[in-house]
Write a protein that holds these residues in place. Structure first.
Motif, short mmCIF file in Angstrom:
data_model
loop_
_atom_site.label_atom_id
_atom_site.label_comp_id
_atom_site.label_asym_id
_atom_site.label_seq_id
_atom_site.Cartn_x
_atom_site.Cartn_y
_atom_site.Cartn_z
N ASN A 1 -7.86 2.07 2.95
CA ASN A 1 -7.73 2.26 1.67
C ASN A 1 -8.04 0.80 0.91
N GLU B 1 3.00 8.98 10.87
CA GLU B 1 3.72 7.95 10.58
C GLU B 1 3.87 7.79 8.86
N GLU B 2 2.90 8.09 8.09
CA GLU B 2 3.13 8.33 6.89
C GLU B 2 4.15 9.19 6.30
N PHE C 1 -2.18 5.82 13.24
CA PHE C 1 -2.28 7.23 12.58
C PHE C 1 -2.34 8.13 13.59
N GLY D 1 7.49 7.83 6.99
CA GLY D 1 7.73 6.47 6.56
C GLY D 1 8.01 5.40 7.29
N TYR E 1 0.75 -1.43 -0.10
CA TYR E 1 -0.04 -0.01 0.06
C TYR E 1 0.82 1.35 -0.03
N THR E 2 0.32 2.36 -0.20
CA THR E 2 0.95 3.76 -0.08
C THR E 2 0.35 4.23 0.90
N GLN E 3 -0.99 4.57 1.16
CA GLN E 3 -1.53 5.36 2.16
C GLN E 3 -2.54 4.35 2.87
N LYS F 1 -3.07 14.02 6.90
CA LYS F 1 -2.00 13.20 6.89
C LYS F 1 -1.62 12.64 8.15
N SER F 2 -0.91 11.53 8.61
CA SER F 2 -0.55 10.99 9.79
C SER F 2 1.30 11.23 9.71
#
Length: 587
Positions: A277, A241-242, A260, A245, A224-226, A238-239
């Motif tokens: 997602n 963590e994202e 998140f 990375g 996955y990406t998000q 946004k989080s």
């Protein structure tokens, strides 16, 4: 030697004659009346035709059914044609075939390891009458590859993932062909004990710096990406963590834990929508079962709760009751009047820490809860108890119901997709009115054994949810208001859809056009609810187009699925399962 051959032939004649006589004696005209209406139905859902795989183990999935033969008594066999000059050989026992039953329908999965190159398979389904249907599938297997994920941080290195037969076999044996959600929680700041985490579904008074946790069960690797889409009316967030990375870790059960943490503080008194997602896949390309929940924030947490703290501070009573200027017997009204909705909305307008009710539509009374007897809009206290304290078990402060003879009040229940089991006890709040007393009798669809047995919406979830019964009310209806008639949702299923794909009623009358469009938002062979795909067969068992199931048709769904009364209420809440016969075909 001749005597032996003679005896063998004589024995064979006796057996054949016995079979013939037994068939003749058991003949009855009733056998004609109840014979199968047509060929069995077989569908290969995945993979797509001419698919190319870089793994040697391939899984095929599909559905099967028959008018007369139960799914578990149908015979499904798989054959492979090795080359153009040879006869197909059966490979059913060379792989692993599993068939699961869902009422009169069945789902099947076949997994087998193949060599590199092109392959042509035939799937043959036969019923108890010897009638059969065949589906063919060609695909190509390339040389298996070793997948190496990128290094997302200097500290964290992911080991290469080699696609092996063992990992696929484990997923099949555990009956987990796709990733799914096993838990969703909200973690308030400073809370480290898992027992103190908050349920995610419809939670209110969520602190602004809380963290969302989603646990995904998958034996292999995830792609996955998000992982989570979190948004409010102001847009997507946004989080940390994202942005940093960070990679999800597995817990002691081997499940992936998605955290998140909002990159910026959440807004107070705001409803946030969380979608998993749907593009998340495992290493075999199988998609995750989609899930969704929402929660509402506050700038206080268990401190300064206006509702329910009267035993500690009776001055709080004055927020709503005025000793000298109250206009009602309970001293309500005062400066702001006694109209109940306006009275509550003085605070519940998104200011002063009080959230605006989700989807509340004060300008369109037609699309709000209305008493069918008095024709008046229901008030906030029809469902909510303004004197109740906030608890994680009852965050919306739902009203209580005191049953005759009971010594205490029992709080009404209103469960949604994440917690509903599909029984009548899940929706006692709705059925306090929707039992025919003040509103149409929807309760009957959850307590009548006959209606439950006939209902096409009586399903068992396969996406990790607890549903094993009728669909939850909130799967189709909004609680506080909607832009559609009958409080119908604009987004159906658990995925976020574009405005162009939302459901919109037209006009003020519930007609065939509104009904068709509503049903087809799920019954489109694509939308998943509780892991089940809403089906829409366009042909009957004889291969002829089904009247009402074609894109140009205008018939109402309730004409066939609304029972003897052709009722849209029946069609929506307990749709009758139709058997599509040749005479139902278009001319």
């Amino acid at each position: 030697m001749k005597r032996t051959n003679y005896r063998q032939r004589l024995f064979s004649y006796i057996v054949i004659t016995s079979v013939f006589l037994s068939s003749f004696l058991s003949y009855s005209p009733a056998d004609i009346v109840f014979s199968a209406q047509g060929d069995p139905y077989l569908e290969v859902k995945t993979p797509s035709e001419a698919a190319v795989f870089d793994v040697t183990t391939v899984e095929f999935t599909g559905s099967l059914s028959d008018d007369r033969t139960p799914p578990d008594q149908l015979s499904l066999k798989i054959f492979e044609k090795l080359d153009s000059g040879s006869e197909p050989i059966e490979i059913t026992n060379d792989g692993q075939l599993k068939i699961s039953v869902d009422g009169q329908n069945g789902n099947w999965a076949f997994t087998k390891e193949f060599t590199e190159g092109n392959h042509l398979l035939s799937f043959v389904l036969m019923d108890m009458d010897g009638k059969s249907v065949e589906k063919t599938m060609n695909f190509t297997v390339k040389e298996p590859v070793v997948e190496v994920k990128e290094t997302l941080t200097e500290e964290t290195i992911i080991e290469p993932v080699i696609l092996t037969t063992e990992t696929v076999q484990t997923a099949v044996e555990d009956n987990v062909p796709r990733p799914y959600i096993v838990d969703m929680k909200i973690i308030p700041p400073g809370v480290t004990n898992a027992s103190e985490y908050l349920p995610a579904e419809d939670m209110t008074q969520v602190p602004l710096d809380s963290t969302i946790m989603v646990v995904i069960r998958e034996t292999g690797a995830l792609h996955y990406t998000q992982p989570l889409f979190v948004s409010s009316s102001k847009g997507e967030i946004k989080s940390i963590e994202e942005l940093d990375g960070k990679i999800p870790q597995r817990n002691e059960d081997g499940d992936y834990v998605i955290m998140f943490t909002p990159a910026a503080p959440l807004d107070s008194s705001t409803t946030y929508y969380v979608y998993v997602n749907p593009a998340i896949t495992n290493e075999f390309g199988q998609r995750i079962f989609p899930r969704f929940f929402k929660f509402t924030t506050t700038n206080v947490y268990h401190i300064g709760d206006i509702h329910g703290n009267y035993t500690n501070n009776t001055n709080a009573c004055a927020y709503c009751h005025s000793t000298h200027t109250g206009k009602t017997a309970t001293l309500e009204g005062g400066e702001f009047g006694a109209s109940e909705d306006n009275f509550c909305m003085v605070c519940h307008d998104g200011t002063n820490g009080s959230p605006m009710p989700d989807k509340y539509n004060s300008t369109n009374k037609h699309n709000q809860h209305t008493d069918a007897v008095s024709k008046k809009s229901e008030s906030c206290t029809s469902c909510h108890n303004p004197h109740a304290s906030w608890t994680a078990e009852n965050p919306a402060r739902l009203q209580s119901d005191q049953k005759p003879g009971a010594s205490h009040f029992q709080t009404f229940t209103y469960k949604k997709a994440g917690t509903a089991t599909g029984t009548i006890e899940d929706f006692t709040l709705c059925f306090s009115c929707h039992d025919g007393s003040k509103a149409p009798n929807i309760k009957q669809y959850y307590e009548s054994g006959t209606l439950l047995a006939e209902s096409g919406h009586n399903i068992t979830a396969v996406d990790g949810s607890s549903l094993n019964g009728q669909l939850a009310c909130a799967d189709c209806h909004e609680t506080h208001g909607s832009n559609n008639m009958m409080l119908l949702r604009e987004e159906l299923g658990n995925v976020k859809v574009a405005d162009a794909d939302k459901y919109k009623t037209t006009g003020t009358a519930w007609d065939a056009a509104n009904e068709r469009q509503f049903c087809l938002k799920c019954h489109n062979n694509t939308t998943e609810v509780y892991g089940k795909t809403g089906k829409l067969k366009d042909k009957n068992t004889s291969g002829e187009p089904i009247l009402g199931h074609q894109s140009a048709d205008i018939q109402s769904c309730s004409a066939c699925h609304g029972g003897a009364k052709k009722s849209y209420m029946d069609a929506a809440h307990a749709p009758k399962k139709a058997i599509y016969l040749p005479e139902q075909a278009n001319p």
